[in-house]
Write a protein that holds these residues in place. Sequence first.
Motif, short mmCIF file in Angstrom:
data_model
loop_
_atom_site.label_atom_id
_atom_site.label_comp_id
_atom_site.label_asym_id
_atom_site.label_seq_id
_atom_site.Cartn_x
_atom_site.Cartn_y
_atom_site.Cartn_z
N ILE A 169 4.87 3.38 -0.09
CA ILE A 169 3.63 3.44 0.53
C ILE A 169 2.41 2.76 0.09
CG2 ILE A 169 4.47 5.83 1.48
CD1 ILE A 169 2.65 7.12 -0.93
N THR A 170 1.20 2.79 0.80
CA THR A 170 0.15 2.01 0.11
C THR A 170 -0.49 2.37 -0.96
OG1 THR A 170 -1.29 3.06 1.58
CG2 THR A 170 -0.25 1.02 2.46
N THR A 171 -1.02 1.82 -1.63
CA THR A 171 -1.59 2.18 -3.00
C THR A 171 -3.19 3.28 -2.46
OG1 THR A 171 -1.05 0.22 -4.24
CG2 THR A 171 -2.96 1.58 -4.98
N PHE A 172 -3.73 2.61 -1.51
CA PHE A 172 -5.25 3.42 -1.36
C PHE A 172 -5.07 3.66 0.17
CE2 PHE A 172 -6.31 0.57 -5.06
CZ PHE A 172 -6.61 1.74 -6.06
N VAL A 190 -12.53 4.13 -3.77
CA VAL A 190 -12.22 3.07 -4.83
C VAL A 190 -13.01 2.07 -4.22
CG1 VAL A 190 -9.94 3.62 -5.62
CG2 VAL A 190 -10.39 2.05 -3.79
N SER A 191 -13.61 1.28 -4.73
CA SER A 191 -14.25 0.02 -4.66
C SER A 191 -13.82 -0.93 -3.71
CB SER A 191 -14.85 -0.75 -5.84
OG SER A 191 -13.88 -1.30 -6.68
N LEU A 192 -14.44 -1.62 -2.87
CA LEU A 192 -14.02 -2.66 -1.85
C LEU A 192 -13.14 -3.80 -2.68
CD1 LEU A 192 -13.84 -3.73 0.94
CD2 LEU A 192 -15.87 -5.16 0.47
N PRO A 193 -13.80 -4.39 -3.84
CA PRO A 193 -12.87 -5.57 -4.63
C PRO A 193 -11.24 -4.83 -5.00
CG PRO A 193 -15.00 -5.48 -5.27
CD PRO A 193 -14.97 -4.22 -4.47
N THR A 194 -11.40 -3.61 -5.49
CA THR A 194 -10.17 -3.06 -5.85
C THR A 194 -8.99 -2.91 -4.62
OG1 THR A 194 -11.16 -1.95 -7.74
CG2 THR A 194 -9.16 -1.13 -7.05
N ARG A 195 -9.76 -2.15 -3.70
CA ARG A 195 -8.89 -2.01 -2.60
C ARG A 195 -8.43 -3.26 -1.89
NH1 ARG A 195 -12.26 0.54 0.12
NH2 ARG A 195 -12.83 -0.67 1.87
N VAL A 196 -9.40 -4.36 -1.90
CA VAL A 196 -8.64 -5.58 -1.31
C VAL A 196 -7.56 -6.25 -2.05
CG1 VAL A 196 -9.49 -8.21 -0.93
CG2 VAL A 196 -10.94 -6.27 -0.33
N THR A 197 -7.75 -6.37 -3.58
CA THR A 197 -6.84 -6.66 -4.34
C THR A 197 -5.23 -5.88 -4.13
OG1 THR A 197 -8.39 -7.18 -6.07
CG2 THR A 197 -5.91 -7.12 -6.59
#
Length: 517
Positions: free
Chosen positions: A27-30, A37-44
Amino acid sequence: MAICAFSEKKSEEELAQIYNVLLHEGITTFKTKQSKVSLPTRVTAEKQDRVHRKGAVFVVRDKAHFTANGVRGYIVTSKETLLEDAQTLTHFTPNVYRTFGYIDENRQYIHGFEERNLQQINTFVVDIDTKKYTVNELLLTCMDNSIGLPTLIVESTRGYQLYFALQQPFFISPKNDFRGLKVAKRISDNLKQSLQAVEADVFCNDFGFFRLPNATNIVYAGLDNVYAVGSLIDWSMRQDDNKDRPLFVLATQRLASSVLESDWFDALVHTVNINGEKGKLGRNNTLFTLALIGYSEGWDIERTENFLDEFNARLEAPLNASDLHTILQSAYSGKYHGPSKEYVEALLALHVKNGASYKVSLGHRCWYKFKKAREDRQRSHYDEWEDDIIEYITAQKQTTEPFIWLTQKEMCEAIGIPQSTLNVLLNSSTKLIKTVIGKGRASKTGWTTVQLFITYTIDLLRTQKDTYTTYVHQIIEAHVNVLEPIAGYQELIQKLSLLKVLPDKYGPALSSLDSSG
Protein backbone atom coordinates in the motif's frame (compact mmCIF):
# COMPACT_ATOMS: atom_id res chain seq x y z
CA MET A 1 17.02 -1.85 14.05
CA ALA A 2 15.56 -5.00 15.60
CA ILE A 3 13.17 -4.66 18.50
CA CYS A 4 12.98 -7.30 21.19
CA ALA A 5 10.90 -6.11 24.11
CA PHE A 6 8.13 -7.50 26.26
CA SER A 7 5.08 -5.55 27.44
CA GLU A 8 6.68 -2.27 26.40
CA LYS A 9 4.64 0.50 24.80
CA LYS A 10 5.81 1.02 21.25
CA SER A 11 6.47 4.49 19.89
CA GLU A 12 4.94 5.73 16.64
CA GLU A 13 8.33 5.39 14.97
CA GLU A 14 8.63 1.75 16.01
CA LEU A 15 5.09 1.01 14.85
CA ALA A 16 5.85 2.59 11.47
CA GLN A 17 8.87 0.31 11.18
CA ILE A 18 6.77 -2.73 12.08
CA TYR A 19 4.16 -1.84 9.44
CA ASN A 20 6.92 -1.43 6.85
CA VAL A 21 8.20 -4.94 7.63
CA LEU A 22 4.70 -6.46 7.51
CA LEU A 23 3.25 -4.65 4.50
CA HIS A 24 6.29 -4.01 2.29
CA GLU A 25 5.24 -1.79 -0.63
CA GLY A 26 1.75 -3.27 -0.90
CA ILE A 27 0.00 0.00 0.00
CA THR A 28 1.14 3.62 -0.37
CA THR A 29 3.38 5.24 2.22
CA PHE A 30 1.27 8.37 2.70
CA LYS A 31 -2.32 9.41 2.07
CA THR A 32 -3.05 10.95 -1.34
CA LYS A 33 -5.27 13.56 0.32
CA GLN A 34 -4.96 15.39 3.64
CA SER A 35 -1.57 13.93 4.44
CA LYS A 36 0.23 15.49 7.39
CA VAL A 37 3.74 15.10 5.97
CA SER A 38 5.57 17.80 4.04
CA LEU A 39 5.13 18.07 0.28
CA PRO A 40 8.77 17.21 -0.59
CA THR A 41 8.62 14.08 1.58
CA ARG A 42 5.34 13.03 0.00
CA VAL A 43 6.62 13.62 -3.56
CA THR A 44 9.70 11.49 -2.89
CA ALA A 45 7.55 8.69 -1.46
CA GLU A 46 5.12 8.85 -4.38
CA LYS A 47 7.98 8.32 -6.84
CA GLN A 48 9.04 5.22 -4.93
CA ASP A 49 5.44 4.01 -4.62
CA ARG A 50 4.99 4.07 -8.40
CA VAL A 51 7.59 1.32 -8.76
CA HIS A 52 5.27 -1.25 -7.14
CA ARG A 53 1.65 -2.13 -7.74
CA LYS A 54 -0.57 -1.00 -4.89
CA GLY A 55 -3.57 -2.67 -3.28
CA ALA A 56 -5.42 -2.28 0.01
CA VAL A 57 -5.92 -3.87 3.40
CA PHE A 58 -9.18 -4.16 5.32
CA VAL A 59 -9.60 -3.00 8.93
CA VAL A 60 -12.23 -3.49 11.65
CA ARG A 61 -12.85 -1.42 14.79
CA ASP A 62 -14.38 -4.14 16.95
CA LYS A 63 -14.50 -7.93 16.95
CA ALA A 64 -18.31 -7.69 17.15
CA HIS A 65 -18.28 -6.17 13.67
CA PHE A 66 -17.74 -9.62 12.15
CA THR A 67 -21.44 -10.33 11.67
CA ALA A 68 -23.61 -12.85 9.85
CA ASN A 69 -24.57 -10.06 7.43
CA GLY A 70 -20.96 -9.31 6.53
CA VAL A 71 -17.90 -7.58 7.90
CA ARG A 72 -18.38 -4.03 9.07
CA GLY A 73 -15.16 -2.07 8.52
CA TYR A 74 -13.34 0.08 6.03
CA ILE A 75 -10.56 0.04 3.45
CA VAL A 76 -7.05 1.39 4.07
CA THR A 77 -4.69 2.17 1.20
CA SER A 78 -1.82 3.92 3.03
CA LYS A 79 0.48 3.17 5.95
CA GLU A 80 -0.07 6.71 7.21
CA THR A 81 -3.80 6.02 7.70
CA LEU A 82 -3.09 2.71 9.39
CA LEU A 83 -0.65 4.35 11.78
CA GLU A 84 -3.07 7.16 12.63
CA ASP A 85 -5.99 4.80 13.28
CA ALA A 86 -4.07 1.95 14.93
CA GLN A 87 -5.27 2.57 18.48
CA THR A 88 -8.93 2.60 17.42
CA LEU A 89 -8.74 -0.68 15.43
CA THR A 90 -8.78 -4.30 16.55
CA HIS A 91 -8.25 -6.35 13.38
CA PHE A 92 -6.79 -5.99 9.90
CA THR A 93 -5.66 -8.07 6.94
CA PRO A 94 -1.84 -8.01 6.95
CA ASN A 95 -1.85 -9.38 3.41
CA VAL A 96 -2.77 -7.08 0.54
CA TYR A 97 -5.77 -7.46 -1.81
CA ARG A 98 -5.99 -6.28 -5.42
CA THR A 99 -9.66 -5.24 -5.63
CA PHE A 100 -11.86 -3.94 -2.84
CA GLY A 101 -15.06 -2.07 -2.14
CA TYR A 102 -18.23 -1.68 -0.07
CA ILE A 103 -21.41 -3.73 -0.46
CA ASP A 104 -23.82 -1.08 0.81
CA GLU A 105 -24.58 2.54 -0.05
CA ASN A 106 -23.57 3.73 3.42
CA ARG A 107 -20.08 2.24 2.91
CA GLN A 108 -20.16 0.28 6.15
CA TYR A 109 -19.74 -3.33 4.97
CA ILE A 110 -16.63 -4.28 3.02
CA HIS A 111 -15.98 -6.91 0.38
CA GLY A 112 -12.96 -8.22 -1.53
CA PHE A 113 -11.10 -10.17 1.18
CA GLU A 114 -11.27 -13.50 -0.67
CA GLU A 115 -8.16 -15.63 -1.02
CA ARG A 116 -8.24 -15.55 -4.80
CA ASN A 117 -8.31 -11.76 -4.64
CA LEU A 118 -4.99 -11.65 -2.80
CA GLN A 119 -2.40 -9.49 -4.50
CA GLN A 120 0.50 -10.42 -2.27
CA ILE A 121 1.22 -12.40 0.87
CA ASN A 122 3.43 -10.51 3.29
CA THR A 123 3.22 -12.67 6.38
CA PHE A 124 1.90 -15.93 7.79
CA VAL A 125 0.00 -15.71 11.06
CA VAL A 126 -0.59 -18.52 13.57
CA ASP A 127 -3.36 -18.14 16.16
CA ILE A 128 -2.76 -19.47 19.69
CA ASP A 129 -6.20 -19.32 21.29
CA THR A 130 -5.06 -19.80 24.90
CA LYS A 131 -2.87 -18.03 27.46
CA LYS A 132 -1.72 -21.12 29.30
CA TYR A 133 1.70 -20.76 27.64
CA THR A 134 4.17 -17.96 28.35
CA VAL A 135 5.77 -15.90 25.61
CA ASN A 136 9.08 -17.65 26.28
CA GLU A 137 7.40 -21.04 25.87
CA LEU A 138 5.99 -19.90 22.53
CA LEU A 139 9.42 -18.75 21.38
CA LEU A 140 11.12 -21.99 22.45
CA THR A 141 8.47 -24.06 20.65
CA CYS A 142 8.99 -22.01 17.49
CA MET A 143 12.73 -22.67 17.71
CA ASP A 144 12.43 -26.38 18.50
CA ASN A 145 9.49 -27.45 16.36
CA SER A 146 8.92 -24.87 13.64
CA ILE A 147 10.73 -22.72 11.09
CA GLY A 148 12.29 -20.41 13.70
CA LEU A 149 11.52 -17.34 15.77
CA PRO A 150 8.47 -15.26 14.80
CA THR A 151 8.72 -11.66 13.69
CA LEU A 152 6.01 -10.54 16.12
CA ILE A 153 3.86 -11.93 18.87
CA VAL A 154 0.66 -9.93 19.36
CA GLU A 155 -1.49 -10.49 22.44
CA SER A 156 -5.25 -10.84 22.08
CA THR A 157 -7.98 -11.09 24.70
CA ARG A 158 -7.85 -14.91 24.68
CA GLY A 159 -4.34 -15.73 23.49
CA TYR A 160 -1.62 -14.72 21.06
CA GLN A 161 -1.02 -14.39 17.33
CA LEU A 162 2.41 -15.17 15.91
CA TYR A 163 3.50 -13.31 12.78
CA PHE A 164 6.13 -14.85 10.48
CA ALA A 165 6.94 -12.06 8.01
CA LEU A 166 8.51 -12.58 4.58
CA GLN A 167 11.70 -10.90 3.38
CA GLN A 168 9.92 -10.06 0.14
CA PRO A 169 6.20 -10.35 -0.66
CA PHE A 170 4.89 -13.51 -2.33
CA PHE A 171 2.74 -12.34 -5.23
CA ILE A 172 -0.37 -14.36 -6.08
CA SER A 173 -1.22 -15.06 -9.71
CA PRO A 174 -4.23 -16.86 -11.19
CA LYS A 175 -1.86 -18.85 -13.43
CA ASN A 176 -1.96 -22.64 -13.19
CA ASP A 177 -5.19 -22.52 -11.21
CA PHE A 178 -3.70 -20.33 -8.45
CA ARG A 179 -0.84 -22.72 -7.82
CA GLY A 180 1.08 -20.07 -5.86
CA LEU A 181 -1.89 -19.71 -3.47
CA LYS A 182 -1.93 -23.48 -2.94
CA VAL A 183 1.77 -23.40 -2.07
CA ALA A 184 1.18 -20.55 0.40
CA LYS A 185 -1.76 -22.34 2.03
CA ARG A 186 0.34 -25.47 2.50
CA ILE A 187 3.11 -23.42 4.15
CA SER A 188 0.49 -21.88 6.44
CA ASP A 189 -0.91 -25.30 7.34
CA ASN A 190 2.53 -26.71 8.10
CA LEU A 191 3.35 -23.72 10.32
CA LYS A 192 0.16 -24.33 12.31
CA GLN A 193 0.79 -28.07 12.50
CA SER A 194 4.37 -27.50 13.70
CA LEU A 195 3.08 -25.48 16.69
CA GLN A 196 0.57 -28.00 18.00
CA ALA A 197 2.60 -28.29 21.20
CA VAL A 198 1.26 -24.83 22.12
CA GLU A 199 -2.23 -25.56 20.74
CA ALA A 200 -2.09 -23.57 17.52
CA ASP A 201 -5.51 -23.27 15.87
CA VAL A 202 -5.17 -25.40 12.72
CA PHE A 203 -8.62 -24.34 11.51
CA CYS A 204 -7.95 -20.60 11.62
CA ASN A 205 -8.29 -18.82 8.28
CA ASP A 206 -4.90 -18.77 6.54
CA PHE A 207 -5.10 -15.27 5.10
CA GLY A 208 -7.96 -13.47 6.81
CA PHE A 209 -8.27 -10.91 9.60
CA PHE A 210 -5.83 -10.87 12.52
CA ARG A 211 -5.08 -8.64 15.48
CA LEU A 212 -3.55 -5.35 14.39
CA PRO A 213 -0.21 -4.74 16.15
CA ASN A 214 -0.49 -1.49 18.08
CA ALA A 215 1.38 0.45 20.75
CA THR A 216 0.28 -1.80 23.63
CA ASN A 217 -0.42 -5.35 22.41
CA ILE A 218 3.01 -6.36 21.02
CA VAL A 219 4.66 -8.69 23.55
CA TYR A 220 7.59 -9.74 21.35
CA ALA A 221 9.15 -8.18 18.27
CA GLY A 222 12.23 -9.36 16.38
CA LEU A 223 12.16 -7.56 13.05
CA ASP A 224 15.28 -9.36 11.85
CA ASN A 225 13.32 -12.62 11.97
CA VAL A 226 12.02 -12.55 8.40
CA TYR A 227 11.90 -15.49 6.00
CA ALA A 228 12.68 -15.99 2.33
CA VAL A 229 9.86 -17.61 0.37
CA GLY A 230 12.26 -20.23 -0.99
CA SER A 231 13.37 -21.24 2.51
CA LEU A 232 9.76 -21.56 3.65
CA ILE A 233 8.90 -23.72 0.65
CA ASP A 234 11.89 -26.01 1.30
CA TRP A 235 10.95 -26.27 4.98
CA SER A 236 7.31 -26.95 4.13
CA MET A 237 8.28 -29.71 1.69
CA ARG A 238 10.27 -31.39 4.44
CA GLN A 239 7.23 -31.27 6.70
CA ASP A 240 5.09 -32.75 3.91
CA ASP A 241 7.54 -35.59 3.37
CA ASN A 242 7.36 -36.45 7.07
CA LYS A 243 3.56 -36.65 6.70
CA ASP A 244 3.78 -38.53 3.40
CA ARG A 245 1.70 -36.00 1.47
CA PRO A 246 2.57 -34.25 -1.81
CA LEU A 247 1.66 -30.66 -2.58
CA PHE A 248 -0.27 -30.89 -5.83
CA VAL A 249 -3.03 -33.25 -6.92
CA LEU A 250 -4.59 -33.71 -10.31
CA ALA A 251 -8.18 -34.68 -11.01
CA THR A 252 -8.34 -38.08 -12.69
CA GLN A 253 -11.01 -40.39 -14.00
CA ARG A 254 -13.58 -40.95 -11.26
CA LEU A 255 -13.31 -44.29 -9.55
CA ALA A 256 -16.19 -46.72 -9.69
CA SER A 257 -16.74 -46.52 -5.94
CA SER A 258 -18.29 -43.17 -5.05
CA VAL A 259 -17.59 -41.22 -1.86
CA LEU A 260 -21.33 -41.51 -1.20
CA GLU A 261 -20.93 -45.28 -0.81
CA SER A 262 -18.12 -45.08 1.75
CA ASP A 263 -18.50 -46.04 5.41
CA TRP A 264 -17.13 -42.73 6.66
CA PHE A 265 -19.67 -40.71 4.63
CA ASP A 266 -22.54 -42.82 5.96
CA ALA A 267 -21.29 -42.37 9.54
CA LEU A 268 -20.96 -38.60 9.14
CA VAL A 269 -24.41 -37.97 7.68
CA HIS A 270 -26.05 -40.04 10.44
CA THR A 271 -24.41 -38.04 13.24
CA VAL A 272 -26.89 -35.56 14.73
CA ASN A 273 -25.18 -34.15 17.83
CA ILE A 274 -22.65 -31.95 16.00
CA ASN A 275 -21.86 -28.73 17.81
CA GLY A 276 -19.02 -26.29 17.43
CA GLU A 277 -16.76 -24.14 19.52
CA LYS A 278 -13.86 -21.80 18.98
CA GLY A 279 -10.86 -23.57 17.47
CA LYS A 280 -12.75 -26.80 16.62
CA LEU A 281 -14.64 -27.95 13.56
CA GLY A 282 -18.37 -28.12 14.15
CA ARG A 283 -21.79 -27.84 12.55
CA ASN A 284 -21.01 -25.14 9.96
CA ASN A 285 -17.82 -26.90 8.87
CA THR A 286 -19.71 -30.19 8.52
CA LEU A 287 -22.40 -28.60 6.35
CA PHE A 288 -19.78 -26.89 4.21
CA THR A 289 -17.87 -30.16 3.78
CA LEU A 290 -21.05 -31.99 2.75
CA ALA A 291 -21.84 -29.20 0.28
CA LEU A 292 -18.36 -29.57 -1.24
CA ILE A 293 -18.90 -33.32 -1.53
CA GLY A 294 -22.09 -32.66 -3.49
CA TYR A 295 -20.24 -30.18 -5.69
CA SER A 296 -17.32 -32.56 -6.35
CA GLU A 297 -19.78 -35.38 -7.13
CA GLY A 298 -21.26 -33.28 -9.92
CA TRP A 299 -24.64 -32.60 -8.29
CA ASP A 300 -26.50 -29.49 -9.35
CA ILE A 301 -26.96 -26.88 -6.63
CA GLU A 302 -30.65 -27.69 -6.11
CA ARG A 303 -29.93 -31.35 -5.37
CA THR A 304 -27.22 -30.40 -2.87
CA GLU A 305 -29.52 -27.86 -1.24
CA ASN A 306 -32.19 -30.52 -0.68
CA PHE A 307 -29.60 -32.89 0.73
CA LEU A 308 -28.29 -30.24 3.15
CA ASP A 309 -31.83 -29.31 4.22
CA GLU A 310 -32.54 -32.92 5.16
CA PHE A 311 -29.26 -33.30 7.05
CA ASN A 312 -29.65 -29.96 8.83
CA ALA A 313 -33.20 -30.84 9.93
CA ARG A 314 -31.92 -33.96 11.72
CA LEU A 315 -29.35 -32.03 13.76
CA GLU A 316 -30.05 -31.39 17.43
CA ALA A 317 -29.08 -27.72 16.87
CA PRO A 318 -29.87 -26.98 13.19
CA LEU A 319 -28.53 -23.94 11.34
CA ASN A 320 -30.91 -21.22 10.21
CA ALA A 321 -31.94 -21.17 6.55
CA SER A 322 -30.10 -17.94 5.73
CA ASP A 323 -26.73 -19.19 6.98
CA LEU A 324 -27.29 -22.55 5.29
CA HIS A 325 -27.88 -20.77 1.98
CA THR A 326 -24.65 -18.78 2.45
CA ILE A 327 -22.68 -21.99 3.01
CA LEU A 328 -24.17 -23.55 -0.11
CA GLN A 329 -23.37 -20.53 -2.28
CA SER A 330 -19.79 -20.50 -1.00
CA ALA A 331 -19.30 -24.20 -1.78
CA TYR A 332 -20.59 -23.66 -5.35
CA SER A 333 -18.67 -20.41 -5.91
CA GLY A 334 -15.99 -22.16 -7.94
CA LYS A 335 -13.26 -21.33 -5.43
CA TYR A 336 -13.05 -24.92 -4.19
CA HIS A 337 -12.48 -28.20 -6.01
CA GLY A 338 -13.79 -30.46 -3.30
CA PRO A 339 -13.64 -31.36 0.39
CA SER A 340 -10.40 -31.52 2.35
CA LYS A 341 -9.33 -34.97 3.50
CA GLU A 342 -7.80 -33.45 6.66
CA TYR A 343 -11.09 -31.69 7.51
CA VAL A 344 -13.12 -34.88 6.96
CA GLU A 345 -10.78 -36.85 9.23
CA ALA A 346 -11.04 -34.15 11.91
CA LEU A 347 -14.86 -34.12 11.73
CA LEU A 348 -15.01 -37.88 12.09
CA ALA A 349 -12.62 -37.85 15.06
CA LEU A 350 -14.52 -35.06 16.83
CA HIS A 351 -18.14 -36.01 16.26
CA VAL A 352 -18.54 -39.67 15.24
CA LYS A 353 -18.42 -41.57 18.54
CA ASN A 354 -19.23 -45.13 17.49
CA GLY A 355 -15.75 -46.45 18.22
CA ALA A 356 -15.08 -47.31 14.57
CA SER A 357 -11.96 -46.31 12.65
CA TYR A 358 -12.42 -44.96 9.13
CA LYS A 359 -9.99 -44.67 6.24
CA VAL A 360 -10.95 -41.54 4.32
CA SER A 361 -10.60 -41.63 0.55
CA LEU A 362 -12.09 -38.97 -1.68
CA GLY A 363 -12.12 -41.35 -4.61
CA HIS A 364 -11.57 -38.97 -7.51
CA ARG A 365 -8.12 -37.59 -6.76
CA CYS A 366 -4.62 -39.00 -7.10
CA TRP A 367 -1.04 -38.03 -6.28
CA TYR A 368 0.57 -35.48 -8.58
CA LYS A 369 3.94 -37.17 -8.73
CA PHE A 370 5.64 -40.39 -7.75
CA LYS A 371 7.55 -40.08 -4.49
CA LYS A 372 10.56 -41.87 -3.08
CA ALA A 373 10.25 -44.13 -0.07
CA ARG A 374 9.80 -42.13 3.13
CA GLU A 375 13.05 -43.29 4.73
CA ASP A 376 14.94 -42.22 1.59
CA ARG A 377 13.25 -38.80 1.54
CA GLN A 378 13.95 -38.21 5.24
CA ARG A 379 17.58 -39.24 4.85
CA SER A 380 18.01 -36.97 1.82
CA HIS A 381 16.64 -33.99 3.77
CA TYR A 382 19.04 -34.61 6.66
CA ASP A 383 21.83 -34.83 4.08
CA GLU A 384 20.77 -31.43 2.73
CA TRP A 385 20.86 -29.87 6.20
CA GLU A 386 24.23 -31.51 6.82
CA ASP A 387 25.62 -30.10 3.55
CA ASP A 388 24.31 -26.63 4.46
CA ILE A 389 26.05 -26.72 7.85
CA ILE A 390 29.33 -28.00 6.35
CA GLU A 391 29.25 -25.24 3.74
CA TYR A 392 28.53 -22.61 6.42
CA ILE A 393 31.33 -23.79 8.76
CA THR A 394 33.84 -23.92 5.91
CA ALA A 395 32.91 -20.41 4.78
CA GLN A 396 33.02 -18.94 8.31
CA LYS A 397 36.34 -20.45 9.41
CA GLN A 398 38.85 -17.57 9.52
CA THR A 399 41.92 -19.04 11.22
CA THR A 400 44.02 -22.21 11.08
CA GLU A 401 41.97 -23.48 14.04
CA PRO A 402 39.27 -25.87 12.74
CA PHE A 403 36.44 -24.62 14.97
CA ILE A 404 34.03 -21.74 14.69
CA TRP A 405 32.34 -20.71 17.94
CA LEU A 406 28.57 -20.26 17.99
CA THR A 407 25.78 -21.18 20.37
CA GLN A 408 23.36 -23.82 19.15
CA LYS A 409 20.70 -21.11 18.85
CA GLU A 410 23.02 -19.00 16.67
CA MET A 411 23.76 -21.99 14.45
CA CYS A 412 20.03 -22.69 14.03
CA GLU A 413 19.37 -19.08 13.07
CA ALA A 414 22.32 -18.95 10.67
CA ILE A 415 21.28 -22.09 8.80
CA GLY A 416 17.51 -21.81 9.28
CA ILE A 417 17.29 -25.31 10.75
CA PRO A 418 14.87 -26.23 13.59
CA GLN A 419 16.71 -27.05 16.80
CA SER A 420 15.04 -30.45 17.07
CA THR A 421 16.26 -31.35 13.56
CA LEU A 422 19.78 -30.19 14.40
CA ASN A 423 19.82 -32.42 17.50
CA VAL A 424 18.79 -35.47 15.46
CA LEU A 425 21.37 -34.62 12.80
CA LEU A 426 24.23 -34.24 15.30
CA ASN A 427 23.44 -37.65 16.82
CA SER A 428 23.68 -39.40 13.45
CA SER A 429 26.22 -37.36 11.48
CA THR A 430 29.72 -38.70 10.88
CA LYS A 431 30.80 -35.49 9.14
CA LEU A 432 30.12 -32.88 11.84
CA ILE A 433 31.84 -32.28 15.18
CA LYS A 434 30.42 -30.26 18.06
CA THR A 435 32.29 -29.64 21.29
CA VAL A 436 31.57 -27.58 24.41
CA ILE A 437 34.41 -26.04 26.43
CA GLY A 438 33.81 -24.67 29.92
CA LYS A 439 30.68 -24.62 32.02
CA GLY A 440 27.68 -22.35 32.49
CA ARG A 441 27.90 -18.84 31.12
CA ALA A 442 31.62 -19.22 30.51
CA SER A 443 31.12 -22.20 28.18
CA LYS A 444 31.77 -22.01 24.43
CA THR A 445 30.41 -24.27 21.71
CA GLY A 446 32.72 -25.16 18.85
CA TRP A 447 31.66 -26.45 15.43
CA THR A 448 33.78 -28.06 12.75
CA THR A 449 33.73 -30.86 10.20
CA VAL A 450 35.63 -34.13 10.33
CA GLN A 451 37.46 -33.16 7.15
CA LEU A 452 38.59 -29.80 8.57
CA PHE A 453 39.64 -31.49 11.81
CA ILE A 454 41.65 -34.17 10.01
CA THR A 455 43.37 -31.55 7.87
CA TYR A 456 44.21 -29.57 10.98
CA THR A 457 45.47 -32.70 12.79
CA ILE A 458 47.68 -33.73 9.86
CA ASP A 459 49.22 -30.26 9.76
CA LEU A 460 49.76 -30.44 13.52
CA LEU A 461 51.37 -33.88 13.18
CA ARG A 462 53.74 -32.65 10.54
CA THR A 463 54.72 -29.75 12.76
CA GLN A 464 55.23 -32.15 15.69
CA LYS A 465 57.26 -34.48 13.46
CA ASP A 466 59.54 -31.69 12.34
CA THR A 467 59.98 -30.55 15.94
CA TYR A 468 60.71 -34.13 17.06
CA THR A 469 63.26 -34.66 14.28
CA THR A 470 65.05 -31.46 15.21
CA TYR A 471 65.03 -32.55 18.87
CA VAL A 472 66.56 -35.97 18.00
CA HIS A 473 69.29 -34.38 15.96
CA GLN A 474 70.13 -32.10 18.85
CA ILE A 475 70.38 -35.06 21.23
CA ILE A 476 72.58 -37.04 18.85
CA GLU A 477 74.83 -34.09 18.44
CA ALA A 478 75.06 -33.86 22.24
CA HIS A 479 76.04 -37.59 22.43
CA VAL A 480 73.03 -38.48 24.56
CA ASN A 481 72.27 -42.22 24.28
CA VAL A 482 69.01 -42.37 26.25
CA LEU A 483 65.93 -41.53 24.14
CA GLU A 484 62.24 -42.09 24.76
CA PRO A 485 60.72 -41.89 21.27
CA ILE A 486 57.06 -41.43 20.62
CA ALA A 487 55.84 -44.68 19.05
CA GLY A 488 53.85 -43.82 15.94
CA TYR A 489 51.60 -40.97 14.99
CA GLN A 490 48.45 -42.59 16.32
CA GLU A 491 49.84 -42.34 19.86
CA LEU A 492 50.72 -38.73 19.16
CA ILE A 493 47.17 -38.02 18.05
CA GLN A 494 45.86 -39.41 21.32
CA LYS A 495 48.09 -37.00 23.17
CA LEU A 496 46.39 -34.05 21.47
CA SER A 497 43.81 -32.45 23.72
CA LEU A 498 41.56 -31.71 20.76
CA LEU A 499 41.05 -35.42 20.21
CA LYS A 500 38.90 -35.54 23.35
CA VAL A 501 36.03 -34.03 21.38
CA LEU A 502 35.93 -36.91 18.91
CA PRO A 503 33.45 -39.73 19.72
CA ASP A 504 34.20 -43.33 18.76
CA LYS A 505 32.17 -43.01 15.54
CA TYR A 506 35.02 -40.97 14.00
CA GLY A 507 37.59 -43.75 14.48
CA PRO A 508 37.46 -45.04 10.88
CA ALA A 509 38.07 -41.55 9.55
CA LEU A 510 41.31 -41.31 11.57
CA SER A 511 42.64 -44.80 10.88
CA SER A 512 44.74 -43.63 7.96
CA LEU A 513 46.56 -40.86 9.81
CA ASP A 514 49.60 -43.07 10.64
CA SER A 515 50.60 -42.92 7.01
CA SER A 516 49.66 -39.32 6.40
CA GLY A 517 52.93 -37.68 7.27
